[in-house]
Design a protein around this motif. Structure first.
Motif, mmCIF file in Angstrom:
data_model
loop_
_atom_site.group_PDB
_atom_site.id
_atom_site.type_symbol
_atom_site.label_atom_id
_atom_site.label_comp_id
_atom_site.label_asym_id
_atom_site.label_seq_id
_atom_site.Cartn_x
_atom_site.Cartn_y
_atom_site.Cartn_z
ATOM 1 N N THR A 133 -59.541 -63.398 58.896
ATOM 2 C CA THR A 133 -60.831 -63.396 58.208
ATOM 3 C C THR A 133 -61.210 -62.009 57.711
ATOM 4 O O THR A 133 -61.537 -61.805 56.547
ATOM 5 N N HIS A 134 -61.180 -61.026 58.614
ATOM 6 C CA HIS A 134 -61.596 -59.671 58.262
ATOM 7 C C HIS A 134 -60.359 -58.776 58.171
ATOM 8 O O HIS A 134 -59.962 -58.138 59.154
ATOM 9 N N ASP A 175 -62.639 -58.937 52.451
ATOM 10 C CA ASP A 175 -62.280 -60.055 53.320
ATOM 11 C C ASP A 175 -61.399 -61.050 52.575
ATOM 12 O O ASP A 175 -61.607 -61.321 51.392
ATOM 13 N N HIS A 176 -60.429 -61.609 53.283
ATOM 14 C CA HIS A 176 -59.562 -62.684 52.795
ATOM 15 C C HIS A 176 -58.614 -62.227 51.684
ATOM 16 O O HIS A 176 -57.406 -62.384 51.779
ATOM 17 N N LEU A 232 -60.642 -64.421 66.626
ATOM 18 C CA LEU A 232 -60.209 -63.790 65.377
ATOM 19 C C LEU A 232 -60.351 -62.280 65.458
ATOM 20 O O LEU A 232 -59.504 -61.539 64.938
#
Length: 417
Positions: free
Chosen positions: A77-78, A377-378, A182
């Motif tokens: 995610t990050h 992000d992503h 995560l």
């Protein structure tokens, strides 16, 4: 009338005293900021690096690039947090890099467990969460200053604060656990990338030295160890009362720094709960990271070193933010161009960090902020809003910490008077 004049003169004297102190504080901050930019300019002018500086910058650059690539492969995610882990763990010595990696992973796991447990239980009750966050920050900063595993305490504090605070937004135990998991995965990916690159370079250097027949390092290490033993024998000659006084003074400084961290996090958490501030994680990290002074600075008054770190963090983040926000629209979402720009920014920051002109902390904060702002992000994106929110969090963390320290100084002076 006779009673009014003394009161008025006392008020005037108090006002003049406050004005002098404010002017002195502003002058000191201006001097620190001027020195930081002057040192940074000297480092950038002397752009030719030594072999050791070039090797460190190359290792950090490859580590961050590998961390970003792995984060994209695993669809984390990050991505920027994995990249920061890839940089923050890096050290010029492989043994120190591996130790920092172990501390970072263990601290993150401990903090994630604490946050995932406490967050869902009290996340919706700010009057419980806010004091808990302050206590976590204060205890962790104190332990980070006195413990050999200080890096693990810092990462434990940062992770537990993030997870505990996010629990009230996620509103479920399972979502909080997923967020914590995560967070651990991102740190592990970045740490493994860093340790792998460091191990590869360490093996290459050892092979080169062996093939060239260069003398091994143990002799130098033995000499330095002998110097430390001789120094220790001289220290035993100190008067016991002086040693006890120095220890008590250092203990008082540790407690004061811990209180600064606790109150700063309490204020930031209260503001974040009241106004739903999205930049709280960066503000909280700033309030803690700036206070973790090196051991060499803890034997003297800490207000000036902390102020210098605050100013240098602000300068590094400001430069990184300006450069990142200028590059994002030009590069767009081209993955190769973004990776090349990221590597260049990391290398420049490492060059400044490893210099000897007094801008080392500026270079480190520039690199961290550049990664934080530039890596989205992503996937790669030219959207500046996440970058602006993270920069706002950093600036707010510095502002709140500065206000807390100023209030503490004023209270101490009033008590002394």
């Amino acid at each position: 009338m006779p009673n009014d004049q003394p009161a008025d003169s006392r008020a005037n004297r108090s006002a003049r005293r406050i004005n002098r102190r404010a002017a002195a504080s502003l002058g000191a901050l201006g001097g620190i900021l001027r020195d930081a930019f002057s040192a940074l300019g000297r480092e950038l002018v002397a752009i030719r690096p030594s072999s050791s500086r070039a090797r460190f910058g190359t290792q950090a650059m490859l580590s961050v690039a590998l961390a970003v690539a792995l984060a994209h492969v695993f669809d984390l995610t990050h991505v920027w947090w994995a990249a920061i882990s890839g940089f923050a763990v890096m050290h010029s010595k492989f043994s120190a890099c591996a130790q920092r990696g172990v501390h970072r992973v263990l601290g993150t796991i401990a903090g994630a467990l604490l946050g995932a447990t406490a967050g869902p239980l009290i996340g919706d009750t700010p009057w419980l969460v806010v004091p808990l966050l302050g206590m976590i920050a204060g205890v962790s900063v104190y332990r980070a200053l006195v413990s050999d595993a200080g890096y693990a305490w810092v990462l434990g504090a940062v992770t537990s604060l993030m997870v505990t605070f996010e629990a009230h937004r996620l509103a479920s135990a399972s979502a909080t656990a997923s967020f914590a998991l995560l967070r651990v995965a991102e740190v592990i990916v970045g740490t493994l990338a860093c340790v792998a690159v460091s191990a590869l370079f360490h093996a290459g250097v050892q092979h080169y030295r062996k093939s060239r027949g260069v003398a091994p390092m143990p002799g130098a290490l033995a000499a330095s160890t002998a110097d430390r033993v001789d120094g220790a024998s001289h220290k035993t000659a100190l008067v016991r009362s002086d040693a006890a006084r120095l220890e008590a003074s250092a203990e008082a400084r540790h407690r004061r720094i811990a209180w600064h961290a606790a109150w700063s996090v309490v204020i930031l958490a209260s503001l974040a709960y009241a106004y739903d501030l999205p930049g709280f994680p960066q503000a909280m990290v700033t309030a803690i990271a700036v206070l973790i002074l090196p051991a060499s600075s803890l034997g003297q008054p800490t207000r000036k070193p902390i102020a210098a770190r605050m100013v240098q963090r602000f300068a590094g983040c400001l430069l990184a933010g300006a450069l990142s926000l200028a590059l994002l629209p030009l590069i767009g979402d081209n993955a190769l161009a973004c990776m090349l720009a990221l590597c260049a920014g990391v290398w420049i920051g490492c060059h400044v960090q490893t210099g000897s002109q007094g801008a080392s902390y500026v270079g480190r904060q520039f690199t961290i902020a550049f990664i934080m702002v530039f890596v989205q992000d992503h996937e790669w994106s030219s959207d500046p809003m996440p970058a602006l929110l993270r920069l706002a969090g950093i600036v707010s963390g510095i502002a709140v910490l500065a206000a807390v320290m100023a209030a503490g100084t004023a209270i101490s002076r009033r008590r002394a008077a």
